[in-house]
Motif scaffolding. Sequence first.
Motif, short mmCIF file in Angstrom:
data_model
loop_
_atom_site.label_atom_id
_atom_site.label_comp_id
_atom_site.label_asym_id
_atom_site.label_seq_id
_atom_site.Cartn_x
_atom_site.Cartn_y
_atom_site.Cartn_z
N ARG A 68 51.52 -41.71 -77.68
CA ARG A 68 52.28 -42.67 -78.47
C ARG A 68 53.35 -41.93 -79.25
O ARG A 68 53.17 -40.82 -79.71
CB ARG A 68 51.36 -43.43 -79.41
N CYS A 69 54.49 -42.58 -79.44
CA CYS A 69 55.60 -41.98 -80.18
C CYS A 69 55.16 -41.69 -81.61
O CYS A 69 54.44 -42.48 -82.24
CB CYS A 69 56.81 -42.92 -80.17
N THR A 70 55.60 -40.53 -82.14
CA THR A 70 55.18 -40.12 -83.49
C THR A 70 55.97 -40.82 -84.58
O THR A 70 55.67 -40.61 -85.77
CB THR A 70 55.33 -38.61 -83.64
N ALA A 71 56.99 -41.59 -84.25
CA ALA A 71 57.67 -42.36 -85.27
C ALA A 71 56.71 -43.39 -85.87
O ALA A 71 55.82 -43.90 -85.18
CB ALA A 71 58.91 -43.05 -84.70
N HIS A 72 56.91 -43.70 -87.12
CA HIS A 72 55.98 -44.58 -87.82
C HIS A 72 55.89 -45.95 -87.14
O HIS A 72 56.90 -46.64 -86.98
CB HIS A 72 56.42 -44.76 -89.28
#
Length: 732
Positions: free
Chosen positions: A654-658
């Motif tokens: 999963r993308c680490t952006a919030h």
Amino acid sequence: MLFNRLRKPKFAAVKVSLFSTLQHAPTQVQPLEKSALQSLVLSHYRHGKFQSLLQNVVASPSLLLTACHNLRKHAPDTPPPPPLTLESVSTHYFSLQELSFQLAKNSVDVESCCISLFPAESRKGKRLVLPNLKLKVILEAVRIVLEVIYDDRFVTFCYGGRANMGRHTAIRYLKNSVENPSWWFGVKFDDQLFESRHVDNLCLMLGEKIDDSDLLDLIRRLFECKVVSVDLGGVCIGRGLPQECALSSILINVYLNGFDKEIQELRLKTNRENPRFKENELEPGETGSSSVFHKPLKIYAVRYLDEILIITSGTKMMTIDLKNSVVRFLEQELDLKVDRQITVIHSAVSEKIEFMGMELRAVAPSVLRPPKTEKAIRAHKKHLRQKEVRLMELKNAKERNRKMLGMKLMSHVFKKLKQSNGFKFDFQIENEVREIFRTWSDDVVQEYLRSVDERWEWHRMLSGGDFLSLRRIRDQLPRELVDAYDNFQLQVDKTVEDLTRRCIKVEAPIELIRKAVKMVGFTNHMGRPRPLSLLMVLEDIDIIKWYAGVGRRWLDFYCCCHNFRSVKIVISYHLRFSCILTLAEKHEATKLATIRHFTKDLKVSGADGAEEVYFPSEREIKMMGDRNLWDPMPVDGALTMALIRLASDEPHHRCTAHFCSKTDTAFYRIHLLQNHLHVNPLDEKKWVRGMGAIHDSLQRKCAPLCPDHLSEVYMGRLTLRDLDCTAFVDVD
């Protein structure tokens, strides 16, 4: 005194019954608007204090969902993602209901929600404590509550960590409101972290408005775990670096609010003792001249987080006494260490001072508004001639239409006259009209004779030689003489203004910018653009985006400066051609061939085949100026980091952006500038003074990012603080 209050050992806490925040169904929980948020916080204001905030406000699922929305960032050019709901957050990330229950019981395990990182070379270095996404939501929820409570209580010259009160707003205040500065000084703190005694003082200050021992205990535990840290005197505040916490900014404002109130009271007292008079209230001298210049004593103050600037229009001795009292208050009342060698007064006219990464100096108004060049004068005269021609054409058209209408009326009257054999009047009105006008004129004369101010104005102009300002006299003189007098009077006013008034000129530290350009490798030792070998492994579009992110951050940060044109040259020439040379060396092509392919505007084809421009074009850079009032991020986070994609295919994460749920990600390794150049950021001889650096523990960490958020990181609109750094992985 504030000093006595800070030394109190304990504070009283009122136990309030726990109101359940978990009774609403998940489908009914919605993010709170600003008005609803204020109503929720103010509903717990009783007996002069806010009570049970952690149990009933911070622990509210609606507020936690609002904090999730604040942490979420998405690209402006992409369609907005689906809104977060209580159910989606609980399904993909963590349970907001469980977090709400833990906050209400004050049973959140802070240590389990954070990780500690050490520099890769030696584990003896300074560790970096990073919160996970769950703890970031708690930090944001606490920040939102404190902002509602304290934002209206801060003084007007408190900037940073507040909505619409950023760097550019402070610069606009300095340029527009500060008049005739004579002496100034900046307060520089020793590089120090908040210790336990500072945290105790901070909790006592918070306890003056907040009667909630659980909330204060949570803030203490955040400081003990090093999740929240305040580094006064450092270069990590307000820069978007991962070692900075968003909650730190408002806590700094709360801690220094007592100092702000002292300065505000001193300013008001000085204004009362030295009132400002208008020109018509000043009495002329014995010679009858009204050229009296009054400069009242003023004290101005601006504080951006831990940077403090005090300006006075008084004497040097008065400024020295003010500096000593300011340093004494900070050291004795707030228990802070001030660097006395740097905290010294400077002449505002002959010496410049650094503040918020910019250089300030007091100059005459003519320096800020220099005379026009001959080319500009010719262009202005041409514009005036064209304007006169258009006005003459409009006047002629109106006269032509008026004549045509008059001829129609005359023909109609002549036709009616012939049909009715002439007009007949039963009375004459000439005498009545003459009597009315005579009465009006007598009334005007009598009113003039009754007005002492009007007669005094005529006497002042005639006796002072300013009779050419009278309309009746100007109408009787040649036009050339009147124009020459007006031009002479304009030059006299400008000269008098330059001699009697001083304004603040804000400039970008162009030497430091050139040093940064040379240190990174945009230019060689002769100052000419050169390629960056570190970026040649990136895709073409990523190389252009990285350069565009650095350039736009510099342009946004220094757009309010007087020498903004010099910054434009650095971006438009050095960065643009360094990007072109990097692309040329990557494809083993010449510079001219690369320019023919990408053009000077660095156009690149997108995924759909359409040409897109990320680097600001030359025309766009020319049109940039001081238009926005916001708080731009410095270039530090974008300039000192490069993301290089891994050659191996790693499993999807999963993308680490919030709160980004995309899984079409790729792994990108973080390369820090200080490690690439083998330079210590604390060495000011080799590093750029005042420029921050990302913590060394993130060197060679790998971050899974989706294409949209990767583009935002390259463009400088997303920082490492907007990513969940606890989800970074180590890939050999």
